[in-house]
Design a protein around this motif. Sequence first.
Motif, PDB file in Angstrom:
ATOM      1  N   LEU A 177      32.391  45.120  40.892  1.00  0.00           N
ATOM      2  CA  LEU A 177      33.179  43.462  40.486  1.00  0.00           C
ATOM      3  C   LEU A 177      32.294  42.638  40.500  1.00  0.00           C
ATOM      4  O   LEU A 177      32.711  41.156  39.676  1.00  0.00           O
ATOM      5  CB  LEU A 177      34.234  43.779  41.610  1.00  0.00           C
ATOM      6  N   GLU A 178      31.822  42.227  41.393  1.00  0.00           N
ATOM      7  CA  GLU A 178      31.836  40.760  41.811  1.00  0.00           C
ATOM      8  C   GLU A 178      30.358  40.199  40.435  1.00  0.00           C
ATOM      9  O   GLU A 178      30.667  39.291  40.102  1.00  0.00           O
ATOM     10  CB  GLU A 178      30.895  40.811  42.702  1.00  0.00           C
ATOM     11  N   LYS A 179      29.322  41.433  40.507  1.00  0.00           N
ATOM     12  CA  LYS A 179      29.202  41.156  39.291  1.00  0.00           C
ATOM     13  C   LYS A 179      29.403  40.789  37.603  1.00  0.00           C
ATOM     14  O   LYS A 179      29.748  39.897  36.937  1.00  0.00           O
ATOM     15  CB  LYS A 179      28.208  42.632  38.624  1.00  0.00           C
ATOM     16  N   ALA A 180      30.875  41.676  37.820  1.00  0.00           N
ATOM     17  CA  ALA A 180      31.712  40.832  36.168  1.00  0.00           C
ATOM     18  C   ALA A 180      32.139  40.150  36.100  1.00  0.00           C
ATOM     19  O   ALA A 180      32.663  39.625  35.165  1.00  0.00           O
ATOM     20  CB  ALA A 180      32.396  42.111  36.156  1.00  0.00           C
ATOM     21  N   LEU A 181      32.510  39.266  37.984  1.00  0.00           N
ATOM     22  CA  LEU A 181      33.287  38.351  37.790  1.00  0.00           C
ATOM     23  C   LEU A 181      32.629  37.096  37.253  1.00  0.00           C
ATOM     24  O   LEU A 181      32.322  36.340  36.580  1.00  0.00           O
ATOM     25  CB  LEU A 181      34.106  38.017  38.785  1.00  0.00           C
ATOM     26  N   GLU A 182      31.392  37.330  38.105  1.00  0.00           N
ATOM     27  CA  GLU A 182      30.155  36.605  37.774  1.00  0.00           C
ATOM     28  C   GLU A 182      29.785  36.157  36.256  1.00  0.00           C
ATOM     29  O   GLU A 182      29.008  35.373  35.656  1.00  0.00           O
ATOM     30  CB  GLU A 182      28.508  36.614  38.459  1.00  0.00           C
ATOM     31  N   LEU A 183      29.457  37.484  35.706  1.00  0.00           N
ATOM     32  CA  LEU A 183      28.819  37.579  33.730  1.00  0.00           C
ATOM     33  C   LEU A 183      30.467  37.044  33.123  1.00  0.00           C
ATOM     34  O   LEU A 183      30.044  36.036  32.177  1.00  0.00           O
ATOM     35  CB  LEU A 183      29.340  39.289  33.532  1.00  0.00           C
ATOM     36  N   ASN A 184      31.836  37.412  33.504  1.00  0.00           N
ATOM     37  CA  ASN A 184      32.889  36.756  32.813  1.00  0.00           C
ATOM     38  C   ASN A 184      33.595  35.074  32.805  1.00  0.00           C
ATOM     39  O   ASN A 184      33.657  34.909  32.124  1.00  0.00           O
ATOM     40  CB  ASN A 184      33.648  37.585  33.353  1.00  0.00           C
ATOM     41  N   ILE A 185      32.355  34.721  34.074  1.00  0.00           N
ATOM     42  CA  ILE A 185      32.885  33.064  34.018  1.00  0.00           C
ATOM     43  C   ILE A 185      31.810  32.797  33.057  1.00  0.00           C
ATOM     44  O   ILE A 185      31.947  31.646  32.335  1.00  0.00           O
ATOM     45  CB  ILE A 185      32.490  32.865  35.770  1.00  0.00           C
ATOM     46  N   LYS A 186      30.827  33.216  32.648  1.00  0.00           N
ATOM     47  CA  LYS A 186      29.980  32.523  32.310  1.00  0.00           C
ATOM     48  C   LYS A 186      30.039  32.846  30.305  1.00  0.00           C
ATOM     49  O   LYS A 186      29.356  31.540  29.835  1.00  0.00           O
ATOM     50  CB  LYS A 186      28.968  33.516  32.061  1.00  0.00           C
ATOM     51  N   TYR A 187      30.046  33.840  30.487  1.00  0.00           N
ATOM     52  CA  TYR A 187      30.214  34.071  29.158  1.00  0.00           C
ATOM     53  C   TYR A 187      31.967  33.840  27.845  1.00  0.00           C
ATOM     54  O   TYR A 187      31.874  33.667  27.452  1.00  0.00           O
ATOM     55  CB  TYR A 187      30.280  35.322  28.520  1.00  0.00           C
ATOM     56  N   ARG A 218      38.248  29.630  33.006  1.00  0.00           N
ATOM     57  CA  ARG A 218      39.594  29.370  33.133  1.00  0.00           C
ATOM     58  C   ARG A 218      40.057  30.906  32.172  1.00  0.00           C
ATOM     59  O   ARG A 218      41.530  30.463  31.646  1.00  0.00           O
ATOM     60  CB  ARG A 218      40.008  28.203  32.695  1.00  0.00           C
ATOM     61  N   SER A 219      39.809  31.007  31.791  1.00  0.00           N
ATOM     62  CA  SER A 219      39.988  32.636  30.609  1.00  0.00           C
ATOM     63  C   SER A 219      40.873  33.910  31.375  1.00  0.00           C
ATOM     64  O   SER A 219      40.881  34.278  32.189  1.00  0.00           O
ATOM     65  CB  SER A 219      39.096  32.884  30.099  1.00  0.00           C
ATOM     66  N   LEU A 220      41.577  34.365  30.470  1.00  0.00           N
ATOM     67  CA  LEU A 220      41.985  35.648  31.133  1.00  0.00           C
ATOM     68  C   LEU A 220      41.147  36.904  32.114  1.00  0.00           C
ATOM     69  O   LEU A 220      42.114  37.221  33.277  1.00  0.00           O
ATOM     70  CB  LEU A 220      43.284  35.783  30.162  1.00  0.00           C
ATOM     71  N   LYS A 221      40.559  37.033  31.385  1.00  0.00           N
ATOM     72  CA  LYS A 221      39.426  37.873  31.508  1.00  0.00           C
ATOM     73  C   LYS A 221      39.105  37.985  33.154  1.00  0.00           C
ATOM     74  O   LYS A 221      39.137  38.346  33.746  1.00  0.00           O
ATOM     75  CB  LYS A 221      38.463  38.011  30.841  1.00  0.00           C
ATOM     76  N   VAL A 222      38.885  36.507  33.274  1.00  0.00           N
ATOM     77  CA  VAL A 222      38.583  35.676  34.921  1.00  0.00           C
ATOM     78  C   VAL A 222      39.419  36.046  35.708  1.00  0.00           C
ATOM     79  O   VAL A 222      38.899  36.691  36.851  1.00  0.00           O
ATOM     80  CB  VAL A 222      37.939  34.624  34.605  1.00  0.00           C
ATOM     81  N   ALA A 223      40.917  35.589  35.384  1.00  0.00           N
ATOM     82  CA  ALA A 223      42.132  35.412  35.916  1.00  0.00           C
ATOM     83  C   ALA A 223      42.158  37.414  36.929  1.00  0.00           C
ATOM     84  O   ALA A 223      42.323  37.833  37.916  1.00  0.00           O
ATOM     85  CB  ALA A 223      43.418  35.617  35.850  1.00  0.00           C
ATOM     86  N   GLU A 256      42.935  31.979  42.676  1.00  0.00           N
ATOM     87  CA  GLU A 256      42.691  31.567  41.674  1.00  0.00           C
ATOM     88  C   GLU A 256      42.894  31.825  40.097  1.00  0.00           C
ATOM     89  O   GLU A 256      43.821  31.765  39.007  1.00  0.00           O
ATOM     90  CB  GLU A 256      40.884  32.043  41.623  1.00  0.00           C
ATOM     91  N   THR A 257      43.172  33.582  41.014  1.00  0.00           N
ATOM     92  CA  THR A 257      44.078  34.531  39.705  1.00  0.00           C
ATOM     93  C   THR A 257      45.117  33.323  39.738  1.00  0.00           C
ATOM     94  O   THR A 257      45.823  32.934  38.060  1.00  0.00           O
ATOM     95  CB  THR A 257      44.827  35.264  40.121  1.00  0.00           C
ATOM     96  N   TYR A 258      45.916  33.136  40.143  1.00  0.00           N
ATOM     97  CA  TYR A 258      47.119  32.170  40.459  1.00  0.00           C
ATOM     98  C   TYR A 258      47.031  30.798  39.734  1.00  0.00           C
ATOM     99  O   TYR A 258      47.484  30.468  38.313  1.00  0.00           O
ATOM    100  CB  TYR A 258      48.152  32.262  41.635  1.00  0.00           C
ATOM    101  N   ALA A 259      46.239  30.577  39.992  1.00  0.00           N
ATOM    102  CA  ALA A 259      45.308  28.848  39.313  1.00  0.00           C
ATOM    103  C   ALA A 259      45.355  29.058  37.461  1.00  0.00           C
ATOM    104  O   ALA A 259      46.234  28.237  37.138  1.00  0.00           O
ATOM    105  CB  ALA A 259      44.680  28.905  39.761  1.00  0.00           C
ATOM    106  N   ILE A 260      44.806  29.889  37.279  1.00  0.00           N
ATOM    107  CA  ILE A 260      44.957  30.326  36.145  1.00  0.00           C
ATOM    108  C   ILE A 260      45.995  30.462  35.271  1.00  0.00           C
ATOM    109  O   ILE A 260      46.319  30.067  34.081  1.00  0.00           O
ATOM    110  CB  ILE A 260      43.304  31.471  35.297  1.00  0.00           C
ATOM    111  N   TYR A 261      46.211  31.466  36.070  1.00  0.00           N
ATOM    112  CA  TYR A 261      48.073  31.906  35.057  1.00  0.00           C
ATOM    113  C   TYR A 261      48.478  30.832  35.481  1.00  0.00           C
ATOM    114  O   TYR A 261      49.066  30.420  33.976  1.00  0.00           O
ATOM    115  CB  TYR A 261      48.072  33.255  35.958  1.00  0.00           C
ATOM    116  N   LYS A 262      49.003  29.997  36.320  1.00  0.00           N
ATOM    117  CA  LYS A 262      49.622  28.600  36.089  1.00  0.00           C
ATOM    118  C   LYS A 262      49.729  27.666  35.119  1.00  0.00           C
ATOM    119  O   LYS A 262      50.411  27.382  34.148  1.00  0.00           O
ATOM    120  CB  LYS A 262      49.721  28.352  37.363  1.00  0.00           C
ATOM    121  N   HIS A 263      48.163  27.597  34.529  1.00  0.00           N
ATOM    122  CA  HIS A 263      47.736  26.343  34.008  1.00  0.00           C
ATOM    123  C   HIS A 263      48.118  27.317  32.547  1.00  0.00           C
ATOM    124  O   HIS A 263      47.804  26.630  31.527  1.00  0.00           O
ATOM    125  CB  HIS A 263      45.856  26.636  33.875  1.00  0.00           C
ATOM    126  N   LEU A 264      47.481  28.832  32.239  1.00  0.00           N
ATOM    127  CA  LEU A 264      47.520  29.396  30.994  1.00  0.00           C
ATOM    128  C   LEU A 264      49.038  29.157  30.727  1.00  0.00           C
ATOM    129  O   LEU A 264      49.008  29.296  29.415  1.00  0.00           O
ATOM    130  CB  LEU A 264      46.492  29.955  30.829  1.00  0.00           C
TER     131      LEU A 264
END
Length: 1310
Positions: free
Chosen positions: A1133-1143, A1147-1152, A1177-1185
């Motif tokens: 999961l940590e690897k997935a998180l790193e890649l999702n943030i990168k690509y 602030r994207s939904l996938k990252v949330a 972090e999840t909450y912040a992204i959902y609230k923002h988007l």
Amino acid sequence: MNGDEDNNQDKSEDESGTEPKSNTDEQEVVFIQDMGFTVKIVSPGTEAFDIQVSSMELVQEIHQLLMDREDTCHRTCFSLQLDNVTLDNFAELKNIEGLKEGSVIKVVEELYTMREARIHVRHVRDLLKSLDPADAYNGVDCSSLSFLNVVTQGDITDTPRSSHIREKRKIRPESVDCTPPDFIMPRCKERPILPLQPQAKEHKGPQCIKVLTTSGWNPPPGPRKMHGDLMYLYVVTLEDKHYHITACTRGFFVNQSAEEEFNAKPASPSHLCHSLIELLNQISPAFKKNFAALQKKRTSRHPFERVATPYQVYAWCAPNIDHTIDAIRAEDTFSSKLGYEEHIPGQTRDWNEELQTTRELSRKNLPERLLRERAIFKVHSDFVAAATRGAMAVIDGNVMAINPGEEAKMQMYIWNNIFFSLGFDVRDHYKELGGDAAAFVAPKNDLQGVRVYSAVDLPGLYTLGTVVIDYRGYRVTAQSIIPGILEREQEQSVVYGSIDFGKTVLTHPKYLDLLNKAGQQLKILPHQVINEKDEEIELCSSVECKGIIGNDGRHYILDLLRTFPPDVNFLKLEGEELSKEVRALGFPLEHRHKLSCLRQELIDAFVENRYMMFIKFAAFHLQQLGAKKQKERESRSSQEKEIAKITEVVKDNKEGEEKGAAEREIETEEAKKIVESITDSITSGEKLEMEESTREVVKKAALAVGSLKETEFDVRFNPDVYSPGVRHANLEGDGLKKERQLIKDAAEFLVITQIPSFIRDCLDHTSAPMDGITLSEAMHNRGINIRYLGKIAEMLSKVGQLEYVYSIAVSELVCRSAKHVFTNYMQSVELMSLSAAISHFLNCFLSACVTPHTPQGLDELQSKNAKKRNKRKGRVNPLSSPDNLEWTTMTPRSVWNQLKTEMKQYYDWDMPCDSVEQAVERFSLQKISLLRSFCMKTGIQILLREYSFDTKNRLTFYEEDIVNVFPVVKHINPRYLLAQASDAYNFYTTGQTKIQQGYLKEGYELISEALNLLNNVYGAMHPEIAQCLRMLARLNYIMGDHAEAMSYQQKAVLMSERVNGIDHPYTITEYIHLALYCFANTQVSISLKLLYRARYLTLLVCGENHPEMALLDSNISLILHALGEYELSLRFLEKALELNIKYNGPRSLKVAVTYHLVARTQSCMGDFRSALQNEKETYAIYKHLLGDEHEKTRESSECLRHLTQQAVVLQKKMNDICTGKAGATLPPIQIQTPSMGSVLDMLNVINGILFVQISQQDIENFKAEVEKRQLKESTPESKDGVTKSGNVVVKELEEGFADSPMSVSPIESS
């Protein structure tokens, strides 16, 4: 055809009445009346059995089925009878009188002939070899590899097995072994090759017999011939007994011959058996036992593992295969296969006649079209196979030239009725155009021309069967032969076009008529050129295109290398100026040849783009006219401004602005209607009634988009405007200027519009190429040629989010340049030193070893008579230069210097590195991926073993690591050959439209029908069938039928492995889908194995930095989470998180979603503090988007509350313990293991799958919404896939559908 291949044939019966309108074609899509029914087969020596057949099949297909079935496979020489009437092999079942449900068909043994006896012996040999993977590794007989069932350790759809396992699993889920191998763990650096081909323990079947060969006593002498002897065989059984066997007209028996003495009388006891297998069963008990075991294993394999593929797929690495004695194989190699096809009367095939006759078949209705397409496809794939064999024979020096007196490069060959020529500039034909470089690229351009003219499929206009083969550094063009062309000189044959690039030019009314019709579709402009007698000659193609009328009276066109307009960005032209923007990007570049053309896809996109501009421009003004009739004068002046504005736009061609005010005012559809009605009336001569002003508007619109006609839209291209040596009729005229401008505009459109939109595609992940193949495909779909790759790499280097595409682009530049260097290098190598030379090149290219020494003892046989051999030079293969050791002087430095020069010259890209080490470091490339890509591009097959690239003092590659060299074959994709397997294509696209409108069931039926039609045309195996199967699997899954989804997807994986390759990116996608469906069927450990395999293949193909990897790792971690393996799960999961943030941006939904998964896993491990952090972090992204009120935001805040409570409770207890409060102990952490259902829901979310559980009213609203959207071009979604209303749209991660040409788009989840 038998149970498992009966692809939904009976499904089509229920809806044979429905006739949905095809949106791609005027004609109606009619379901094909394809009835499935059962017949009983009675065969001697076995019990009667039932088989399922379809009315569309031929009798011959029942023959094939019986020769494959376990209990009847030993028969080849039999006929089928219905009520004592022998059935015709080539009749369709529906045309046979009296054949119906339940009919009894008898198998009747027939007498052998010499040919039948040979076919029988060959079939027996094939049965004995059927489990041996050697053919797949050697790339023969259309065998290819498949490892799915090795990975899953057996067939996943075997029902008894899976239910039995499920029972066990319910009891102890923790018994599932789910430890991933170390090399696929996140951040692991090693990339082993061995797991690419996991060997099943017993991949070879048991040995049944020691020797089976034709005997030295052949052929039978006269007296024995009169007794019906056909041939003699020699057999050594496992018991070490030697037998001589006679094949006679009635079957096989053991005779009394020995090694030294001939006696053809039957031995006693005399067994006469109709089949050789029956005889061997009687004389050797070991044969009987082992053959039965072999059969069991053979028939237990999935049919898709055994069926031949339509075109040969080669493996780039192979294990050491034992070379066994096989006299029948040996005999094949030297006798029958050279130029003859076994089972065709008259032996050699007249390829040209077959290719043209199949095209002439009638195509009035669906059954006729199916028959025609099936025939075209079959002949084409046979032709490609024959051409490939012939080209290899030519380069290996196995074919005599038809002009042996000329020098080697000028020689031409005929073999098996195919004409072969080499890619060199002979007779200075291409001197003006770039010499050998032009001669090398001409065949490929010609092939593209053949492709588009075949796709137009105009009755009466014929092209040649064409295949281009690259083998051992040579390019060979194989073509079918025009009847009569060899008997006369070319000058006499050509009736249209020019044989000397435009000096003498001929024309012909029939050709003008045909080419004009085709040119309308291909956007080719009829034009006038001047010949040597200063006459004006009209042409409807480029001057090089030649028309020859064959002795069969057919009109052939050939030399289509300039079918498309030239690419002026790669031509330095005197007196021509490209636009400012294009010059700013460094164009025009001087290419090494002058044959650079634009692609068909680009021409289509450009014309479409100009048409939209024309329509919007005209419609906007026509509307204004109508509204402001009374203010005539004002309207005039605003038009002038508008035209100036639009003309400006055309110059800049900035796509964003080009739609201007017009687009906001008026919808495209509406605009089309307005303009079409007016243009029609202008052209149909109602000029008097038309108002002057309206005509004026259309005229201005035409001017604004550079139309060739003043009063209507006409964008076509004159392919000759920049050809050297061609004289044009009206040099000073306006027409020629316009034609030149259009060609410059199209080249500009490529650079200014298409390349940026390709980069946008990558940014929003609609296309995420994984390797060079998928990158090239994505570029070609946009009409971008590979020679622009350097420019694209330059642009990608500036976009941080796309560094993974940048890496792929750079490795593609490196491998393609290496291929160019290698091609020249190979031509100077003698056959005896081939493997030494290839391994030396690979060392210089990829190894860290500083000074790769040339292998010593090059010549295994340094003969004393070397001098004598030099005198006999004339007799060696004329193409290879004997004793040329130039290649031994090559060093890593010299290779990389050549590569740098090549990249600069060909792609205009500056490589800043001097060695492979620097390149790998700087662009984060992988040596293993470079090796894979290079081998696939050059046809090299290397030994399957671990290579150490990084030892400075040891070589990486040795001679024995080079296993084989295969041809790289280019031919027309039959999709173009069949003007899109048209009916199937209509069904498929109509089905997809239905699905998008929410009619799943109808869509499903249409796509099943498309599958039926594809099977009818292509047979069992084809990339498009694989795609269809994947779509059906996905639909079954969405409709809740998980078992069916798994079974379809299993076929899709097997087929993709066989036709695309075991490590093709499409195959990886198929593996991921299958893993999801297996999990849904509670086959948890299998699901993990599949994901591990997919992750391993992705690592091998492109490494860890890729958006696809984020999806994979999320999937793996979820399943590990379900099994309670929290720590493992967290690493993925940590690897997935790193890649999702990168690509996808932080602030994207996938990252949330990923943050939430991390928090969930951490809370299960009792690490509440970190979990809180991540959930915040999840909450912040959902609230923002999505805002505070959205359900996702609420869920997240609920989750935060729960975590805070848990953390507080834990902290309190900790404090109590610290202060030494009596009786304080840590509470047991309340971990609730997630239910399988909740994990599956989460898997569906991250894989972008939507489930349809909605009321009828919702469906109505949804349909209305869809229709509304289709009417207007939908508003673009905001960056992260959130629509304006704020509903979450989980962006569809359905990679495969978007990539493939046959798709519209999958179900969007919204």
